[in-house]
Structure formats: C-alpha cells, structure tokens
Design a protein around this motif. Structure first.
Motif, PDB file in Angstrom:
ATOM      1  N   LYS A   1      46.079  39.620  56.125  1.00  0.00           N
ATOM      2  CA  LYS A   1      45.430  39.282  54.971  1.00  0.00           C
ATOM      3  C   LYS A   1      45.708  40.773  54.172  1.00  0.00           C
ATOM      4  O   LYS A   1      46.342  40.838  52.991  1.00  0.00           O
ATOM      5  N   SER A   2      45.290  41.479  54.206  1.00  0.00           N
ATOM      6  CA  SER A   2      45.517  43.195  53.413  1.00  0.00           C
ATOM      7  C   SER A   2      46.666  44.086  53.406  1.00  0.00           C
ATOM      8  O   SER A   2      46.924  44.152  52.594  1.00  0.00           O
TER       9      SER A   2
ATOM     10  N   GLU B   1      48.262  41.025  50.802  1.00  0.00           N
ATOM     11  CA  GLU B   1      47.957  41.957  49.242  1.00  0.00           C
ATOM     12  C   GLU B   1      48.673  42.923  49.084  1.00  0.00           C
ATOM     13  O   GLU B   1      49.245  42.677  47.760  1.00  0.00           O
TER      14      GLU B   1
ATOM     15  N   ASN C   1      52.174  41.927  48.560  1.00  0.00           N
ATOM     16  CA  ASN C   1      52.538  41.115  47.536  1.00  0.00           C
ATOM     17  C   ASN C   1      52.553  41.276  46.231  1.00  0.00           C
ATOM     18  O   ASN C   1      53.324  40.780  44.932  1.00  0.00           O
TER      19      ASN C   1
END
Length: 70
Positions: A8-9, A12, A15
């Motif tokens: 997820k990190s 992010e 993104n």
C-alpha cells in the motif's frame, strides 16, 4: 494473484507521482524526463519496464489499477 501487486505504501507513492504527470502526453513525458523517474520507481519496486516512455507509463497505470497487497 497479479504479478503487479505492491504494498500500500508503494502504491500511494506511485499514485502521487503518477497523478502529477497526467495527462500522458508523449511529448510532455519525453521533454520533462518524468518517465525516467517513473522507471526508477518501478525498478525499485522490483519491476523491469521495457520500451519507451509510454510503455513505462502504461505499466505504472496497470500496477495502480491492480491495487495493493493486503
């Protein structure tokens, strides 16, 4: 499971950068050098993008679309 799953990190971080270089106008990517930064980010995540700037951009788009590992 997709080969394009990331943490997820990482998702992010990718993104945030990806959103800054939209729209993916090829001339803008080549002149800005953003594809080199994007390529470096993908390599650090374990990917090996091949091809020109648009191929790097397309790979990032696909990775983002696949989300992250839980």
């Amino acid at each position: 499971m997709s080969e394009y799953k990331i943490l997820k990190s990482q998702w992010e971080q990718l993104n945030v950068f990806y959103q800054k270089i939209q729209p993916p106008a090829q001339n803008e990517l080549y002149s800005s050098g953003d594809h080199y930064i994007l390529y470096s980010m993908l390599v650090k995540m374990g990917f090996r993008p091949e091809g020109d700037a648009m191929a790097v951009y397309d790979m990032a788009e696909e990775i983002l679309a696949n989300g992250w590992e839980e």
